[in-house]
Design an enzyme around this catalytic site. Structure first.
Site, short mmCIF file in Angstrom:
data_model
loop_
_atom_site.label_atom_id
_atom_site.label_comp_id
_atom_site.label_asym_id
_atom_site.label_seq_id
_atom_site.Cartn_x
_atom_site.Cartn_y
_atom_site.Cartn_z
N GLN A 15 0.86 -1.18 0.00
CA GLN A 15 0.00 0.00 0.00
C GLN A 15 0.90 1.23 0.00
OE1 GLN A 15 -2.37 1.18 3.66
NE2 GLN A 15 -3.98 0.20 2.49
N HIS A 89 -3.52 4.31 -1.09
CA HIS A 89 -4.29 4.60 0.13
C HIS A 89 -4.89 5.99 0.01
CE1 HIS A 89 -5.73 4.74 4.11
NE2 HIS A 89 -4.78 4.04 4.71
N HIS A 92 -9.07 7.44 5.37
CA HIS A 92 -8.68 7.67 6.76
C HIS A 92 -8.11 9.05 7.06
CE1 HIS A 92 -8.26 3.00 6.95
NE2 HIS A 92 -9.53 3.42 6.87
N TYR A 94 -6.01 10.75 5.38
CA TYR A 94 -4.67 11.01 4.86
C TYR A 94 -4.78 11.94 3.66
CZ TYR A 94 -3.38 7.24 8.04
OH TYR A 94 -3.20 6.48 9.16
#
Length: 212
Positions: A15, A89, A92, A94
């Site tokens: 990831q 990713h 969340h 980020y």
């Protein structure tokens, strides 16, 4: 490591991510505190993640392009290292999630405002990575399906985003939720954070497979 995994009949996946404004906590074993802010992070807008976080640096368009190139370079290194599954990713809270969520993105240029503009960072990143990753190997994207907050990213937004990701050659959308706001009311219960992958069926037949 990847050779050892393959030797024993499994597939090594990786990831790649950028933590954005949530990066930069100092080492808790050095400070004695669990989440003391460290260096300044970067984000679409100068909005701190929480009262305890530092205000992030607002990325310029040139800096955005540089980060997208870094994602491409990361994909190339992952391939050279023998990984056979790549996931971007974008969840969340980020960096990528902070671009598509209206709670953290208050830009007024081509990377802010409308759904099309807020999702541009992610789609441009996929466009940068896709040529660097072979068609024969899975390319997936992890998203937060909802922000769990009024005025935030919604499940309907995620469905529309999945359509765009499919068109860009993404094989699977890996769904989680939350993470962009510390005060989100996330309903607790069995399998609350259990991801539910949605195969996109994107691309040629060689990549049209179920990866759940």
């Amino acid at each position: 490591m990847t050779g050892f995994i393959k030797e024993h009949g499994a597939v090594a996946g990786i990831q790649i991510a950028h933590a954005g404004r949530k990066a930069g906590s100092e080492c808790p074993w050095e400070t004695g505190e669990p989440q003391r802010p460290g260096w300044q992070g970067v984000a679409p807008s100068p909005i701190a993640f929480s009262l305890e976080s530092r205000v992030p640096h607002e990325l310029s368009v040139d800096e955005i392009k540089g980060i997208q190139a870094a994602f491409r370079d990361g994909a190339q290194r992952a391939l050279a290292a023998g990984f056979e599954w790549l996931e971007i990713h974008a969840a969340h809270g980020y960096l990528i999630h902070s671009f598509y969520s209206p709670l953290s993105n208050q830009r007024t240029d081509e990377y802010g405002g409308s759904f099309e503009n807020r999702t541009r960072f992610l789609l441009d990143t996929v466009r940068a990575v896709r040529p660097a990753w072979p068609e024969r190997l899975p390319l997936t994207v992890r998203i937060s399906g909802t922000d769990w907050m009024d005025g935030g990213w919604t499940v309907d937004d995620s469905v529309e985003l999945a359509r765009h990701l499919k068109a860009e050659g993404v094989d699977l959308v890996d769904c989680s939720s939350g993470g962009v706001a510390p005060n989100a009311k996330v309903p607790a219960g069995p399998a609350t954070k259990c991801p539910s992958p949605r195969p996109s069926g994107a691309g040629p037949a060689s990549r049209r497979r179920r990866l759940a």
